[in-house]
Enzyme design. Structure first.
Site, PDB file in Angstrom:
ATOM      1  N   ARG A1463       0.856  -1.191   0.000  1.00 13.04           N
ATOM      2  CA  ARG A1463       0.000   0.000   0.000  1.00 13.04           C
ATOM      3  C   ARG A1463       0.890   1.240   0.000  1.00 13.04           C
ATOM      4  O   ARG A1463       1.734   1.399   0.884  1.00 13.04           O
ATOM      5  CB  ARG A1463      -0.908   0.005   1.234  1.00 13.04           C
ATOM      6  CG  ARG A1463      -1.749   1.273   1.274  1.00 13.04           C
ATOM      7  CD  ARG A1463      -2.554   1.416   2.532  1.00 13.04           C
ATOM      8  NE  ARG A1463      -3.078   2.776   2.544  1.00 13.04           N
ATOM      9  CZ  ARG A1463      -3.298   3.513   3.616  1.00 13.04           C
ATOM     10  NH1 ARG A1463      -3.048   3.017   4.799  1.00 13.04           N
ATOM     11  NH2 ARG A1463      -3.755   4.736   3.502  1.00 13.04           N
ATOM     12  N   HIS A1508      -3.306  11.020   0.742  1.00  7.97           N
ATOM     13  CA  HIS A1508      -2.755  10.753   2.074  1.00  7.97           C
ATOM     14  C   HIS A1508      -2.191  12.063   2.621  1.00  7.97           C
ATOM     15  O   HIS A1508      -1.000  12.179   2.902  1.00  7.97           O
ATOM     16  CB  HIS A1508      -1.688   9.663   2.004  1.00  7.97           C
ATOM     17  CG  HIS A1508      -1.412   9.007   3.326  1.00  7.97           C
ATOM     18  ND1 HIS A1508      -1.444   7.634   3.514  1.00  7.97           N
ATOM     19  CD2 HIS A1508      -1.100   9.522   4.548  1.00  7.97           C
ATOM     20  CE1 HIS A1508      -1.149   7.343   4.772  1.00  7.97           C
ATOM     21  NE2 HIS A1508      -0.929   8.483   5.421  1.00  7.97           N
ATOM     22  N   GLU A1553      -7.535   8.260   6.330  1.00  7.21           N
ATOM     23  CA  GLU A1553      -7.816   8.913   7.620  1.00  7.21           C
ATOM     24  C   GLU A1553      -8.370  10.331   7.460  1.00  7.21           C
ATOM     25  O   GLU A1553      -7.728  11.309   7.860  1.00  7.21           O
ATOM     26  CB  GLU A1553      -6.556   8.927   8.497  1.00  7.21           C
ATOM     27  CG  GLU A1553      -6.009   7.542   8.784  1.00  7.21           C
ATOM     28  CD  GLU A1553      -4.844   7.539   9.777  1.00  7.21           C
ATOM     29  OE1 GLU A1553      -4.442   8.635  10.217  1.00  7.21           O
ATOM     30  OE2 GLU A1553      -4.360   6.452  10.122  1.00  7.21           O
ATOM     31  N   ASN A1696      -7.608   1.802   9.611  1.00 11.07           N
ATOM     32  CA  ASN A1696      -6.313   1.994  10.265  1.00 11.07           C
ATOM     33  C   ASN A1696      -6.535   1.966  11.775  1.00 11.07           C
ATOM     34  O   ASN A1696      -7.404   2.683  12.285  1.00 11.07           O
ATOM     35  CB  ASN A1696      -5.705   3.354   9.906  1.00 11.07           C
ATOM     36  CG  ASN A1696      -5.283   3.434   8.449  1.00 11.07           C
ATOM     37  OD1 ASN A1696      -5.360   2.453   7.715  1.00 11.07           O
ATOM     38  ND2 ASN A1696      -4.838   4.617   8.040  1.00 11.07           N
ATOM     39  N   TYR A1698      -4.427   1.500  15.724  1.00 11.70           N
ATOM     40  CA  TYR A1698      -3.164   1.364  16.468  1.00 11.70           C
ATOM     41  C   TYR A1698      -3.361   1.065  17.945  1.00 11.70           C
ATOM     42  O   TYR A1698      -2.594   0.321  18.537  1.00 11.70           O
ATOM     43  CB  TYR A1698      -2.335   2.658  16.344  1.00 11.70           C
ATOM     44  CG  TYR A1698      -1.795   2.887  14.957  1.00 11.70           C
ATOM     45  CD1 TYR A1698      -0.544   2.416  14.605  1.00 11.70           C
ATOM     46  CD2 TYR A1698      -2.541   3.574  14.006  1.00 11.70           C
ATOM     47  CE1 TYR A1698      -0.033   2.616  13.322  1.00 11.70           C
ATOM     48  CE2 TYR A1698      -2.047   3.777  12.723  1.00 11.70           C
ATOM     49  CZ  TYR A1698      -0.794   3.296  12.376  1.00 11.70           C
ATOM     50  OH  TYR A1698      -0.306   3.486  11.120  1.00 11.70           O
ATOM     51  N   GLU A1764      -3.664  -0.102   8.013  1.00 10.07           N
ATOM     52  CA  GLU A1764      -2.489   0.290   8.806  1.00 10.07           C
ATOM     53  C   GLU A1764      -2.618  -0.295  10.201  1.00 10.07           C
ATOM     54  O   GLU A1764      -3.696  -0.279  10.791  1.00 10.07           O
ATOM     55  CB  GLU A1764      -2.368   1.821   8.944  1.00 10.07           C
ATOM     56  CG  GLU A1764      -1.866   2.548   7.718  1.00 10.07           C
ATOM     57  CD  GLU A1764      -1.733   4.052   7.971  1.00 10.07           C
ATOM     58  OE1 GLU A1764      -1.522   4.446   9.146  1.00 10.07           O
ATOM     59  OE2 GLU A1764      -1.835   4.823   7.003  1.00 10.07           O
TER      60      GLU A1764
END
Length: 1942
Positions: A1463, A1508, A1553, A1696, A1698, A1764
């Protein structure tokens, strides 16, 4: 002729009583029976009645043994009914003692015989004949004679009384005339005594005692008892009254009437008349019953039958004899064919000629109803008698309980799929006081642990709660089942059973699913099947554990208030029709459910099913008015009988109810009430459908008859009664509840009489009273009085009235939502603060009172000394510890620093799961001065702390310990909460001056001793081991006055005090601590002088005091050892305080020595003499000695022990106890010589790390890992003795911290470090005590810092204690005996689906560089990074990783990783320099074409992100994403890429995002373009345009390119997972939901749901906007056409993710306009979570799975690609990035669980990131890459980290192969191909792993094996725990503290 004669005599016998006196006539007794043997034959009953040996001649006596189960045939009822018709009123029944109690033991009756006689008596009563029961006729049973033989006369009396009392109790409600003995000669002959006078005495004693007991306990109104005397020439012949009295001791007051057996001998009349005359003259004032009348030799009366008959009649009635009745058997000779004819059908017909007996209705006794009997029984009671208090206890096995109802307490009205109930609807419609709702209520749905906590404190045997029907079946039917609701009840039931509390579960407590109400609710018969299905589901799912079921709670309330008055939902006002219809439906539903259980479940589950009926007691307003009496009965029948009569009597409504309804309808022209009819089949179906009678009762009513009834439908008008209250009855907070305790006893008697008898137990399932929501909410003395009186009335009913009550359940456990009055009425034993979102629960006075009632099982007249023999606890067995040599300098314990100081943060902070040994002891601690108060109470002497705190200015805020927590007066309260915590021990201290006010044993204060005895006894009774500290700083002032601890006199005095304590308490106390923190006593008290006695002599006094303390300790130890240990078997130690110290530079030997020295001065000062060689540590002696010499002192300031003293001190501890709170960093320091000070003597300097979390105490920072190191140090330094942590905790500065998150983090991490020390390091840790039990007086800081697990309100004189969340948390730790691995965290082995995509990601600006290369235009990030102070270190992406020039190197790395996809993003400004298609930069396009071709050549599929974050600057200059023209610009840009790259790119991401673009770029300005001036508007405008731009790009691809190119296109949304900070708090749960909706839902909801924003956002932003004076929401609106265009514009869900956050609600000022204030949520992180290189990123794998599952459920299971996921590092480079391997292992495994266990449609996973790169605002500080990029190297070489190979391995295996199946080939990767040259020295060749030098490959393999072994170990541990759990449950419950010897 004989028949005619006898019939006339019968008439004559009866007639004198008629017409003379109405009362006499009404009570006249015409007695027949017993059942003649001829009738036994005629009814073919002989075979069923008599045993073989009694047949033949014995048949004549058949009435003695009448019972087999088929006796009571229909013929009998007809026979008895006929007797009643012809004037017989009473009937004799001879009870066979020998059959009823065959073993002469009332505990072992013959149940079949009892049942049979009960049925016989019931048949008599049904025929309106009243039984006269003879207890013993003729011979006494052989078993009785055998037991009485050789004993005193009283033995027979006792046996008879036992039998009599049993009979009274069992048959009481059916019998009101008893005869103790008849046929006395036969009785007397059978008694086992030789002398006639002994026989007579035994019989008289038996009779008189039976008489006394009957009238004391069992006599109903009008109940009578007698003995049958004969008039013949036997030893009892009556000559004179005096003779009878002295010989038999039969006084007038031992019979209520005289029973007389007469024989009339024709031909010997003169003798008969003489005897009769004599008898009457003796007993002329006594009522006489002719019990037996026999004619002898009168067969030839012939032609003149009237002569003897008339003579008898005249004789009997002459003079003043008060004859109350006659035996009429002689006139009922049924052998005459004139009287009896057996019809062919087997029925008995009677025919009496007209000249025989004529029935006189007035002569018959009108049958008295149960109500009349009960009312008459009590009506003559005086107030004194009525209100007298009974000191007694309930029967063993009596059940005590408390209750709640789902809608009252649960809250969570729409959580987890719960359906709406009628109460939800009712509250939301504004029908409740102050518009309150039950939406949150007590939040019990989320507070199971809290409620169980309270229940453990209360310790009832039962907890009655209800299941919410709509929580299980949201729509009311089993078509939709909410398994989260099922899980909630399963958890609650399991936790109850764990706590030894039986669940009593109500299926329906008023909260009908609204979906069923829409269909008519209880008026629609179809609801019956719906209810049965619901019940069936509950039985099937919970019935294996639930053994008491309640179908309906208070159905009268449902019918009356819900459908009659409409006060309750559904709010229907139709008392005449709907109310009766609903009751009818409920009864049928109940019956059907009972039968369901009976037929389908009972045999396996062995439970009981009943229902709970509510009823007041009804007392006639005017007792003399018979109409009021009848009205009272009607009241009861309309309230209780309405439901009870069909179930418990005959399957139909009470006759009185039916007649009343019929009468009302006849009186009125219209039908006022419609009472539905039961069919015969329904009656038989309904009758008997309860295994217990549940009764709820709150108050009583005075009832009067209504004279002028109305035809308006109404409860009272239909019933023709009116209810009132006596103004003298105390009023509660509710107008309908008055305090009338005696009504409960009467009601119970009525229920027993009318419905249950001895067959059905009664459970009182609701009793309580409300208080108001103002005033003193905690000290509810009114409720205490209410419970005291009402429970006592239950006791009277059980003990005095023989009512079979088995349980008493209080309403309610907690204050709750009380229907229409909302929260304004408080019924709870525990106060709930509804103003606080935490809904804290505080025990009220009533909770403590009720708890003590439960403990004592009632009101014992004298509380027995339950503890005369102490409970034997599992205790540490004392053993002599080994003698150890003196410590070296530095000590060998320095190995601890060598072992731990080099740990990485990852190794240090990794959370560990496991449990402690079985005998580990958990406790809490306190100390006397800090909690007791009562500073001068009951003769206590002053202590140094009393005096010190009374001096103004000494203590913060002027606080004192005068009252403190008032524990001196709150023993019960403290034990309640200790029981709730579930601790195994409680450490407290004794106040020396409370026991010895002067400090000496010549002044013993018995009150103080009594206090500690009560406390210790209470602890021991609850299996809590007392750990008792003799001295916790509070020296008697009298002893300070003689020098305190500077005086050696105190050694003897302390020993004397200790000796007394050992002697007084040592039988129960097995764990003693001499001194708490002696270093504080010595240094703070006598050195620094900060604590009393405030001696300021820092250089010498501390050493002198310590010297005396050590000698005093040793003396006390030896006293215990010599005098008490052998008998008491306890342990004894002292308890130092220890901070851990970490050397500032672990590699510097001087710092290591400084750290060792610090510990030796702090703790070795006391423990080195005791645990080592009897002397101080060498380093202390050396330092203090040298410094003393340098200070020109003649000798060392450190005193010297003699050799004898050293021997005496050495070994004077059985275990090692210590207190610890914090850690420090230490370094060597050369300190000054003056002033002389113990502190300077140490020659160290200490500091703290500012990153360590602070607390309320300066210097107390949370450094959990220090505890593990400290435990290891003790192990190394002192030979691993048994170790007990006695104090550990954290202070928080706040008045209210019930939601004490910080404290939970503290315990969570500190206890885990202790667990590591035990499990991983082999430390001999035996116990852990939290400091402190409750908030208390914290010395110089007063009440400012709060350390408690329980909050104490020091502003309230009652000092109420409220459990904090930390208390509930700690209780869970104790319950689990540590921190077991949660089931959901267990590692899952397995593979992802085939064709799963594995990818890695980058972004253009972060890696490409070439910022001005080949015609690239400027982007907003070019500008932002060139703006000063925007980026860390002023880094830029100008070059970054130079990927623009390094396609080959990047692709080589990708090939090494084995990814299937890559990606990357395209730089818009590299393709279109000004952002528009006016000019296309072909050089830029060519770069991407070459990259894509290289990827495809390597068989790696490109995943291309269009945007992005790097917007062309030219577009930003015209407004950027705030300008809606950008939608078209983006579409044009996208089309260019689809055209030029779409034939090769099959996976497109429109935006990465968008949240970060909108919020960070345009809201707070931390990202480009750095705009922050419109934080309340710009982010929403930007988001709005991004969503529209995405939709346009999607439609463009879908409509123009998809068919030809066949790719996928969607958007990637970033989201953290949000957990509530407090998972037990609805507000925090809402905050978590809000957080995710504002983050992920902002963009996902329009695209994946309905084209519009989610309701959470729309509502909050609109409400805040309007409150800010705006006319519309700041959140833009989509038009309908836009919504349609946006909705569904996805092919997959790009995610995404985290990390996870903990969220809670935060209220911003109304005027603040920003995204954050609109969201209204703040977040924190859990201290136990691993850190990363980014402050925002904590390692929280569990959140990944939860988020994936949430997306599945929220957005209808879309295909998900994780685009991500990764972790950062900061600081020095370490190629062995074990933390990153751990991150990927755990996160990818959670993704696997989501796929395998949760069935999430996850198609691919992308790691962030390929290589270290430009991380936006932090520049190159934070590194996420698998590959290290050397940014100082012009070549920007890439080097793989260990994680690169690990990730490749996961990809190669497509998951995690199970090591149990053996080595897997996928784990064998080919040798690493380094994509670029490795710099000299081979950076990646060797890595450090767990202290070893390994190749990166070996390290990876080792890590994998380590993880596998950990998982296998965890599994084994779990299996062990499970097996052990099963074993321990089977084993006999023992006291929890087992401390075995070393």
């Amino acid at each position: 002729m004989e028949l005619f004669c006898k019939t006339v005599v019968f008439f004559l016998l009866v007639s004198p009583s008629l017409g003379i006196d109405g009362e006499v006539a009404q009570n006249f007794i015409a007695i027949a029976g017993p059942l003649p043997s001829q009738l036994v034959y005629r009814l073919h009953l002989q075979n069923q009645v008599l045993p073989k040996e009694d047949e033949g001649p014995a048949v004549a006596e058949g009435h003695d043994y009448l019972c087999q189960q088929d006796l009571v045939a229909p013929e009998l009822l007809q026979y008895f009914s006929h007797l009643r018709e012809i004037g017989v009123t009473h009937y004799k029944v001879f009870l066979p003692w020998t059959r009823i109690l065959p073993k002469a033991d009332a505990r072992n009756p013959d149940e079949a015989q009892v049942q049979c006689y009960q049925e016989l008596l019931e048949t008599l009563v049904a025929a309106d004949l009243r039984p006269v029961v003879v207890l013993q006729h003729q011979h006494v049973p052989g078993a009785v004679a055998a037991r009485a033989m050789g004993q005193k006369a009283k033995t027979f009396a006792e046996l008879f009384v036992e039998y009599a009392e049993f009979s009274f109790r069992v048959f009481w409600d059916l019998v009101d005339v008893w005869v103790t003995f008849s046929d006395l000669p036969e009785v007397l002959i059978s008694l086992p005594y030789d002398e006639p006078q002994y026989q007579a005495q035994a019989l008289a004693a038996a009779h008189e005692r039976a008489y006394t007991i009957y009238h004391e306990k069992y006599s109903p109104a009008g109940g009578k008892l007698s003995i049958a005397l004969g008039m013949d020439n036997d030893i009892l012949s009556v000559k004179t009254k005096l003779f009878v009295s002295s010989y038999l001791h039969l006084e007038d007051d031992s019979v209520d009437f005289l029973s007389l057996s007469l024989q009339y001998c024709c031909g010997n009349e003169t003798d008969f008349y003489e005897k009769l005359s004599e008898f009457q003259s003796v007993w002329k004032d006594t009522e006489i019953l002719i019990f037996s009348l026999k004619f002898l030799g009168c067969g030839s009366v012939g032609e003149n039958p009237f002569i003897p008959v008339a003579a008898i009649v005249t004789a009997i009635n002459k003079e003043e004899a008060r004859t109350i009745g006659y035996d009429v058997n002689e006139f009922l000779d049924l052998s005459s064919s004139h009287m009896l004819r057996i019809a062919e059908a087997g029925l008995i017909n009677f025919s009496l000629s007209s000249n025989t007996l004529q029935e006189n209705p007035d002569a018959a006794l009108a049958p008295r109803s149960s109500y009349q009997k009960v009312w008459e029984m009590f009506s003559k009671q005086s107030e004194l008698e009525r209100d007298s208090f009974l000191q007694d206890v309930f029967p063993s096995g009596f059940l005590w309980g408390t209750s709640t109802g789902a809608f009252n307490t649960e809250g969570a009205w729409a959580e987890d799929g719960k359906g709406e109930s009628i109460w939800d609807q009712f509250g939301h419609a504004g029908h409740v006081y102050m518009n309150q709702t039950a939406d949150v209520a007590c939040d019990s749905y989320y507070k199971t642990s809290y409620d169980i906590y309270l229940l453990r404190g209360l310790h009832p045997q039962l907890y009655k709660f209800s299941v919410s029907w709509p929580r299980i079946f949201p729509a009311g039917t089993n078509k939709t089942i909410n398994f989260k609701g099922v899980e909630y009840y399963n958890q609650l039931i399991n936790r109850l059973i764990d706590s030894n509390i039986e669940p009593m579960v109500t299926l329906f407590h008023w909260d009908l699913p609204q979906a069923l109400q829409v269909l008519g609710g209880w008026q629609n018969d179809s609801i019956i099947d719906a209810f049965v299905n619901y019940a069936d589901f509950c039985f099937a799912n919970f019935g294996d554990r639930v053994k008491i079921w309640v179908t309906f709670h208070e159905p009268w309330v449902i019918s009356y208030a819900g459908y009659g008055t409409g006060e309750h939902p559904p709010g229907i006002t139709d008392p005449g029709v709907a109310s009766f219809k609903v009751a009818h439906t409920i009864l049928k539903a109940h019956a059907k459910v009972w039968h369901l259980y009976n037929d389908k479940y009972r045999s396996q589950q062995l439970g009981k099913v009943g229902l709970v009926l509510n009823s007041d007691w009804a007392e006639p307003k005017t007792p003399a008015n018979s109409e009021d009496v009848r009205a009272s009965e009607r009241y009861l029948q309309f309230m209780l009988g309405w439901f009870a009569h069909p179930i418990f009597v005959n399957g139909d409504y009470p006759e009185l109810l039916k007649a009343q309804v019929q009468e009302v309808n006849q009186q009125c022209s219209t039908t006022v009430a419609q009472l539905p009819l039961f069919t015969e089949e329904e009656k038989s179906w309904v009758k008997g459908t309860a295994d217990f009678f549940g009764l709820s009762h709150y108050t009583s009513r005075l009832v009067s008859a209504v004279t002028n009834g109305t035809c308006t439908p109404g409860y009272e008008s239909i019933g023709n009664f009116s209810s009132h209250v006596d103004p003298s009855w105390p009023q509660t907070a509710s107008s309908w509840i008055h305090v009338v305790p005696w009504g409960l006893r009467r009601l119970l008697k009525f229920v027993s009489q009318e419905y249950t008898g001895t067959k059905i137990p009664i459970y009182i399932a609701g009793n309580g009273m409300p208080t108001e929501d103002t005033g003193d909410l905690i000290n509810d003395t009114l409720r205490v009085d209410y419970f005291r009186q009402y429970i006592n009335e239950v006791l009277k009913a059980v003990k005095l009235d023989a009512v079979d009550v088995r349980a008493y359940v209080v309403r309610s456990l907690v204050d709750g939502f009380e229907g229409p009055v909302g929260y304004s009425l408080k019924f709870g034993l525990h106060h709930v603060n509804f103003e606080d979102s935490n809904r804290p629960r505080t025990p009220k006075a009533s909770a403590y009172f009720y708890s003590s009632v439960i403990e004592k099982n009632g009101f014992p007249s004298k509380v027995l000394d339950r503890f005369s023999s102490p409970v034997v606890s599992d205790l540490p067995v004392p053993s002599k510890l080994p003698n150890l040599p003196a410590s070296e300098v530095p000590s060998k314990a320095k190995v601890v620093w060598e072992k731990f100081s080099s740990q990485t943060n990852f190794e240090r902070d990794m959370y560990f799961y496991g449990t402690f040994p079985e005998n580990f002891t958990w406790g809490v601690s306190s100390s006397a001065y800090q909690i007791e108060g009562g500073w001068d109470a009951d003769g206590k002497g002053p202590s140094i702390w009393d005096n010190f705190s009374h001096v103004p200015g000494n203590i913060k805020n002027g606080d004192t310990g005068d009252i403190a927590c008032d524990s001196y007066n709150k023993v019960e309260e403290d034990i309640y909460l200790l029981r709730a915590l579930g601790v195994k021990n409680y450490r407290f201290s004794l106040s020396w001056s409370r026991i010895f006010p002067s400090g000496r044993n010549n002044s013993i204060n018995s009150h103080g001793v009594d206090y500690y005895n009560r406390l210790i006894n209470g602890l021991v009774a609850n299996n809590i081991t007392p750990i008792v500290t003799l001295y916790h700083w509070d020296l008697p002032q009298a002893l300070q006055d003689i020098g305190g601890w500077e005086s050696s006199t105190l050694i003897d005095l302390f020993d004397s005090f200790a000796d007394f304590c050992f002697q007084t308490f040592g039988d129960r106390v097995k764990f003693w601590i001499t001194f708490n923190e002696p270093q504080v006593i010595a240094w703070a008290g006598y050195g620094a002088g900060t604590l009393p006695p405030n001696v300021n002599d820092p250089g010498s006094a501390p050493y002198r005091v310590a010297h005396i303390l050590l000698k005093a300790h040793a003396r006390v130890y030896h006293t215990y050892d010599d005098k008490y240990r052998a008998s008491q078997g306890g342990v004894i130690a002292l308890c130092p305080n220890i901070d851990w110290v970490e050397p500032k530079t672990p590699s510097d030997p001087r710092d290591i020595e400084a750290a060792d020295r610090y510990l030796q001065f702090l703790v070795g000062w006391f423990t080195h003499p005791i645990f080592k060689n009897g002397d101080y540590p060498e380093v202390m002696k050396w330092k203090v000695g040298n410094r003393s010499e340098l200070q020109n002192l003649p000798s060392s300031r450190l005193p010297v022990f003699t050799a004898e003293e050293r021997d005496y001190i050495r070994g004077t501890a059985d275990v090692f106890c210590f207190n610890s709170y914090t850690s420090k960093i230490v370094t060597h320091s050369t300190t000054r010589l003056r002033p002389i000070s113990y502190e300077y003597d140490q020659e160290v300097l200490t500091k703290v790390d500012s990153s360590w979390p602070s607390s309320a105490i300066t210097g107390h920072r949370a450094v959990a890992w220090g505890l593990r190191r400290l435990l290891n140090w003790i192990k190394e330094e002192y030979g691993n003795p048994p170790i007990y942590i006695i104090e550990n905790g954290v202070g928080i500065k706040t008045k209210s911290d019930v939601d004490d998150n910080t404290r939970i983090f503290y315990y969570k991490t500190y206890i885990d470090e202790a667990l590591k020390a035990y499990k991983l390091d082999g430390v001999n840790l035996r116990g852990y005590n939290a400091w402190s039990f409750m908030d208390s007086f914290e010395w110089l800081n007063g009440y400012d810092p709060r350390f408690g697990l329980h909050q104490v309100d020091f502003d309230n004189p009652n000092r109420p204690r409220t459990p904090k969340r930390s208390a509930v948390y700690y209780a869970e730790i104790i319950r689990n005996n540590g921190i077991p691995l949660p089931k959901e965290d267990k590692f899952l082995y397995g593979e992802f689906p085939k064709n799963f995509w594995w990818s890695v990601a980058t972004a253009a600006y972060q890696i490409e560089g070439g910022w001005r290369a080949d015609g690239k235009g400027l982007s907003i990030w070019d500008q932002f990074s060139h703006t000063p102070l925007k980026i860390s270190n002023d880094d830029t992406g100008d070059v970054a990783c130079d990927s623009y020039h390094k396609i080959e190197a990047d692709v080589e790395m990708l090939k090494s990783l084995k990814v299937s996809h890559y990606r990357f993003s395209i730089s818009w400004s590299r393709i279109l320099p000004d952002g528009t298609t006016r000019y296309i930069n072909e050089m830029g396009l060519n770069y991407y074409e070459r990259l894509i071709d290289a990827l495809l050549a390597a068989n790696i599929m490109p995943q291309v992100t269009l945007y992005h974050w790097d917007l062309p600057l030219a577009l930003q200059n015209i407004g950027g994403w705030e300008n809606d023209t950008i939608v078209q610009r983006f579409k044009e840009y996208a089309e260019l890429l689809f055209q030029r790259l779409g034939d090769k790119v099959k996976f497109w991401i429109t935006f990465n995002e968008p949240y970060n673009t909108a919020y960070c770029g345009y809201g707070v300005g931390t990202a480009a373009p750095g705009i922050s001036i419109r934080p309340g508007r710009a982010p929403y405008v930007v988001g709005h345009n991004i969503i529209k731009a995405h939709a346009e790009a999607w439609h463009l691809y879908n409509e123009t390119y998809r068919a030809k190119q066949g790719g996928l296109i969607s958007i990637t949304i970033n989201s953290d997972w949000a957990e509530p900070r407090n998972p037990y708090n609805q507000e925090d749960i809402d905050a978590a939901r809000q957080y995710v909706q504002f983050l992920l839902g902002w963009f996902a909801h329009p695209i994946y749901k309905n084209g519009d924003y989610n309701e959470v956002m729309k509502t909050r932003i609109r409400d805040r906007s309007l409150a800010q004076g705006l006319s519309q929401s700041r959140l833009p609106e989509f038009t309908e056409s836009e919504k349609q265009r946006i909705k569904g514009t996805y092919d997959y869900f790009g995610l995404n993710h985290y990390t996870t956050v903990l969220t809670y609600k935060i209220n911003y000022p109304a005027g603040v306009m920003s995204y954050d204030s609109d969201r209204g949520v703040a977040s924190v992180t859990d201290r136990s979570w691993l850190n990363s290189g980014s402050v925002w990123l904590k390692v929280t794998p569990f959140g990944f799975r939860k988020l994936l599952k949430w997306i599945k459920e929220e957005y209808n299971n879309p295909p998900i690609y994780v685009t991500e996921n990764g972790v950062s590092e900061r600081g020095d480079l370490d190629f062995n990035d074990t933390w990153r391997m751990h991150y990927y292992r755990s996160y990818v495994n959670e993704a696997l669980k989501a796929v395998v266990l949760d069935h999430v449609d996850l198609r691919g996973y992308t790691a962030w990131t390929l290589m270290d790169n430009f991380e936006w605002a932090v520049g190159f500080d934070e590194k996420f890459g698998f590959y290290h990029v050397n940014f100082t190297d012009p070549e920007l070489r890439r080097h793989p980290k260990a994680s690169a190979r690990y990730y490749a391995q996961i990809i190669n295996c497509n998951g995690f192969p199970d090591p149990a199946t053996g080595p897997h080939p996928c784990l064998e990767l080919e040798p690493e191909v380094t994509p670029t040259d490795i710099t000299p020295g081979g950076l990646a060749d060797n890595v450090h792993f767990l202290g070893l030098d390994l190749t990166s490959q070996s390290a990876e393999t080792a890590l994998y094996v380590l993880f596998a072994l950990s998982a296998v170990g965890a599994l084994a541990l779990a299996l062990f725990a499970f097996q052990y759990g099963r074993l321990s449950k089977r084993s006999h419950k023992q006291s929890d503290m087992k401390l075995s010897k070393l």
